[in-house]
Design a protein around this motif. Structure first.
Motif, mmCIF file in Angstrom:
data_model
loop_
_atom_site.group_PDB
_atom_site.id
_atom_site.type_symbol
_atom_site.label_atom_id
_atom_site.label_comp_id
_atom_site.label_asym_id
_atom_site.label_seq_id
_atom_site.Cartn_x
_atom_site.Cartn_y
_atom_site.Cartn_z
ATOM 1 N N TYR A 1 52.453 69.057 96.021
ATOM 2 C CA TYR A 1 53.560 69.830 95.451
ATOM 3 C C TYR A 1 53.864 69.376 94.021
ATOM 4 C CZ TYR A 1 55.152 72.318 99.678
ATOM 5 O OH TYR A 1 55.264 73.166 100.762
ATOM 6 N N PHE A 2 53.913 68.066 93.819
ATOM 7 C CA PHE A 2 54.226 67.527 92.486
ATOM 8 C C PHE A 2 53.103 67.822 91.501
ATOM 9 C CE2 PHE A 2 57.040 65.209 95.242
ATOM 10 C CZ PHE A 2 58.176 64.991 94.479
ATOM 11 N N ALA A 3 51.858 67.633 91.941
ATOM 12 C CA ALA A 3 50.731 67.911 91.059
ATOM 13 C C ALA A 3 50.704 69.386 90.656
ATOM 14 C CB ALA A 3 49.426 67.525 91.756
ATOM 15 N N ALA A 4 50.964 70.268 91.625
ATOM 16 C CA ALA A 4 50.904 71.701 91.358
ATOM 17 C C ALA A 4 51.955 72.139 90.349
ATOM 18 C CB ALA A 4 51.078 72.474 92.665
ATOM 19 N N ALA A 5 53.114 71.498 90.391
ATOM 20 C CA ALA A 5 54.210 71.889 89.504
ATOM 21 C C ALA A 5 53.996 71.432 88.064
ATOM 22 C CB ALA A 5 55.535 71.356 90.040
ATOM 23 N N GLU A 6 53.141 70.429 87.847
ATOM 24 C CA GLU A 6 52.990 69.900 86.486
ATOM 25 C C GLU A 6 51.557 69.911 85.971
ATOM 26 O OE1 GLU A 6 53.920 65.794 85.967
ATOM 27 O OE2 GLU A 6 52.676 65.130 87.650
ATOM 28 N N ALA A 7 50.630 70.424 86.769
ATOM 29 C CA ALA A 7 49.210 70.310 86.414
ATOM 30 C C ALA A 7 48.885 70.932 85.069
ATOM 31 C CB ALA A 7 48.354 70.951 87.504
ATOM 32 N N THR A 8 49.366 72.134 84.814
ATOM 33 C CA THR A 8 49.028 72.816 83.567
ATOM 34 C C THR A 8 49.533 72.055 82.358
ATOM 35 O OG1 THR A 8 49.025 74.974 84.668
ATOM 36 C CG2 THR A 8 49.271 74.956 82.265
ATOM 37 N N ASP A 9 50.763 71.576 82.425
ATOM 38 C CA ASP A 9 51.327 70.843 81.288
ATOM 39 C C ASP A 9 50.737 69.446 81.159
ATOM 40 O OD1 ASP A 9 52.954 72.962 80.599
ATOM 41 O OD2 ASP A 9 54.677 72.230 81.723
ATOM 42 N N ARG A 10 50.427 68.795 82.286
ATOM 43 C CA ARG A 10 49.952 67.412 82.230
ATOM 44 C C ARG A 10 48.497 67.331 81.770
ATOM 45 N NH1 ARG A 10 52.079 62.685 83.627
ATOM 46 N NH2 ARG A 10 50.617 60.964 83.919
ATOM 47 N N ALA A 11 47.724 68.336 82.105
ATOM 48 C CA ALA A 11 46.303 68.332 81.715
ATOM 49 C C ALA A 11 45.975 69.655 81.029
ATOM 50 C CB ALA A 11 45.424 68.115 82.941
ATOM 51 N N PRO A 12 46.503 69.880 79.826
ATOM 52 C CA PRO A 12 46.336 71.185 79.169
ATOM 53 C C PRO A 12 44.896 71.500 78.775
ATOM 54 C CG PRO A 12 47.342 69.598 77.671
ATOM 55 C CD PRO A 12 47.322 68.955 79.020
ATOM 56 N N ASP A 13 44.025 70.501 78.693
ATOM 57 C CA ASP A 13 42.631 70.739 78.336
ATOM 58 C C ASP A 13 41.802 71.220 79.524
ATOM 59 O OD1 ASP A 13 43.204 69.931 75.770
ATOM 60 O OD2 ASP A 13 42.546 67.863 76.093
ATOM 61 N N LEU A 14 42.405 71.209 80.710
ATOM 62 C CA LEU A 14 41.721 71.655 81.912
ATOM 63 C C LEU A 14 42.247 73.024 82.332
ATOM 64 C CD1 LEU A 14 41.766 68.283 83.896
ATOM 65 C CD2 LEU A 14 39.867 69.254 82.599
ATOM 66 N N ASP A 15 41.569 73.644 83.289
ATOM 67 C CA ASP A 15 41.926 74.988 83.743
ATOM 68 C C ASP A 15 42.361 74.920 85.206
ATOM 69 O OD1 ASP A 15 42.218 77.692 84.120
ATOM 70 O OD2 ASP A 15 40.102 78.195 83.841
ATOM 71 N N TYR A 16 43.611 74.531 85.404
ATOM 72 C CA TYR A 16 44.156 74.409 86.755
ATOM 73 C C TYR A 16 44.332 75.790 87.369
ATOM 74 C CZ TYR A 16 47.766 74.008 90.316
ATOM 75 O OH TYR A 16 48.489 74.133 91.469
ATOM 76 N N ARG A 17 43.901 75.942 88.659
ATOM 77 C CA ARG A 17 43.897 77.264 89.272
ATOM 78 C C ARG A 17 44.777 77.413 90.521
ATOM 79 N NH1 ARG A 17 39.651 80.693 87.738
ATOM 80 N NH2 ARG A 17 39.042 80.182 85.593
ATOM 81 N N GLY A 18 45.188 76.338 91.185
ATOM 82 C CA GLY A 18 45.997 76.523 92.383
ATOM 83 C C GLY A 18 46.036 75.297 93.268
ATOM 84 N N ALA A 19 46.766 75.407 94.405
ATOM 85 C CA ALA A 19 47.004 74.255 95.280
ATOM 86 C C ALA A 19 47.114 74.690 96.737
ATOM 87 C CB ALA A 19 48.285 73.537 94.858
ATOM 88 N N VAL A 20 46.703 73.779 97.630
ATOM 89 C CA VAL A 20 46.865 73.952 99.073
ATOM 90 C C VAL A 20 47.519 72.691 99.622
ATOM 91 C CG1 VAL A 20 45.746 74.394 101.282
ATOM 92 C CG2 VAL A 20 44.755 75.345 99.177
ATOM 93 N N THR A 21 48.689 72.833 100.209
ATOM 94 C CA THR A 21 49.389 71.689 100.786
ATOM 95 C C THR A 21 49.460 71.848 102.297
ATOM 96 O OG1 THR A 21 51.464 70.447 100.766
ATOM 97 C CG2 THR A 21 51.617 72.800 100.308
ATOM 98 N N VAL A 22 49.104 70.777 103.034
ATOM 99 C CA VAL A 22 48.992 70.839 104.489
ATOM 100 C C VAL A 22 49.895 69.777 105.128
ATOM 101 C CG1 VAL A 22 47.416 70.748 106.460
ATOM 102 C CG2 VAL A 22 46.576 71.562 104.237
ATOM 103 N N GLY A 23 50.783 70.210 106.014
ATOM 104 C CA GLY A 23 51.632 69.273 106.757
ATOM 105 C C GLY A 23 52.423 68.345 105.863
#
Length: 380
Positions: A188-210
């Motif tokens: 959840y935390f990674a998904a909320a900040e991935a684009t801003d934290r790693a702007p040189d990468l192309d973040y596409r989505g997240a799957v969180t389980v349990g």
């Protein structure tokens, strides 16, 4: 004299009252190492490498130590067999579930356990490179700040940056993040900040389980009056959380809330992996109430727990998939229902898969076919 005194005051405030004008001004502190900086690359023990992996490595990289402090972490990189496709292997950042907080529990040292290794194998077989953080403090100095979501989320993002620096164009810049349990919380935390934290990468989505959520409303209730609760592993998780706070948040002085037995068990948790701690607690049962001399319900402790535990309910700029099972007794599903309600209130769009008969650990592989399908859609 005034200019030199001002410079000394800025550079070393604690000594300003005693500095003499003739003393040299200390050099400014070095800036923190940028997040995702590759600090070391080394081989993995062959026994820890999944059969579906071709090339592999253990990385040490710069990241967050806690929500408020910089540090470093270790983790694993696994590439599928064969040559990389045009554009490189797309990546899955895999955030592991609870394994313990001692260095010897690090998946990059021991390999993934029987619950999570099949999932890592499935991602590799599907044609994705897997990068998997150990989390800061598991395999690096100090004790892991267990369930410190901002840190764990950053650990899961920054290893993607480090892996690209280690392997270059063999890896694509496209990636997703996923995780079970503790790893679901981190996701959840990674998904909320991935684009801003790693702007040189192309973040596409997240799957969180349990994923455990809304713990910031529950953990502060811990105290001597808490009755025994039918939640397997609750004492284990509490001890890991207390141990991380004790080591990384000394200003909280968490020990003053604990009984002698609570302190002893907390110290055991610092050096014991999850399975072993569970075995010990089954042989020496203890309730949550028996750990505490006083409740954690006070402003100071609650503020720290809210900072660590409160999962994001907005800020997701890429597709999000949430999975939980009705039969999960380790992380009860009402916690996820509350999370979904909060995300609905913030207008978050998400996919939700509700399993029926699978237990907490069984939810991971039960959700894999749909998770792989999700990855194919968002990473194409």
């Amino acid at each position: 004299m005034r200019v030199r005194l001002r410079a000394a005051t800025v550079a070393c405030t604690a000594l300003a009252a005693v500095l003499l004008p003739v003393q040299a001004v200390p050099a400014a502190a070095s800036p923190p190492t940028p997040a995702g900086t590759l600090l070391e690359r080394s081989p993995l023990d062959p026994a820890s490498v999944p059969a579906a992996a071709g090339a592999s490595a253990r990385l040490r990289y710069a990241t967050l130590r806690t929500a408020t402090a910089a540090g470093e972490s270790t983790g694993s990189v696994f590439l599928p067999h064969g040559p990389a496709p045009a554009g490189g292997w797309p990546m899955v950042s895999y955030a592991h579930g609870t394994v313990g907080i001692a260095d010897r529990c690090a998946p990059s040292t021991t390999g993934f356990n029987y619950v999570e290794r099949p999932a890592v194998e499935a991602w590799l077989d599907a044609g994705y490179a897997v990068v998997a953080t150990d989390y800061a403090g598991i395999g690096t100095d100090g004790v892991n700040a267990y369930l410190d979501g901002p840190a764990a989320g950053a650990n899961a993002v920054d290893i993607v940056t480090a892996a690209r620096r280690a392997y270059g164009d063999v890896l694509s810049d496209r990636w997703i993040v996923t995780g079970l349990s503790q790893g679901g919380h981190a996701t959840y935390f990674a998904a909320a900040e991935a684009t801003d934290r790693a702007p040189d990468l192309d973040y596409r989505g997240a799957v969180t389980v349990g994923a455990p959520t809304h713990l910031e409303n529950l953990f502060p209730l811990a105290g001597p009056a808490v009755p025994p609760l039918p939640m397997p592993g609750l004492v284990n998780f509490s001890l890991f959380t207390l141990a991380g706070i004790d080591d990384q948040r000394p200003e909280v002085d968490i020990r003053r809330y604990l009984t002698p037995a609570g302190i002893d068990l907390m110290e055991r948790a610092k050096v014991t992996c999850s399975v072993e701690l569970g075995q010990y607690l089954r042989a020496h049962p203890v309730t949550i109430g028996e750990l505490f001399t006083d409740t954690l319900w006070n402003d100071d402790v609650r503020a720290v727990l809210q900072q660590m535990l409160t999962a994001p309910t907005s800020g997701f700029d890429r597709p999000l998939r949430v999975v939980h099972s009705l039969a999960d007794t380790t992380v009860p599903i009402p916690l996820t229902w509350a999370q979904l309600a909060d995300m609905d209130a913030h207008g978050v769009r998400y996919e939700y898969q509700q399993l029926v008969t699978e237990d907490h650990t069984g939810s991971l592989m039960a959700s894999m076919p749909a998770a792989v399908d999700f990855a194919g859609r968002v990473l194409e």
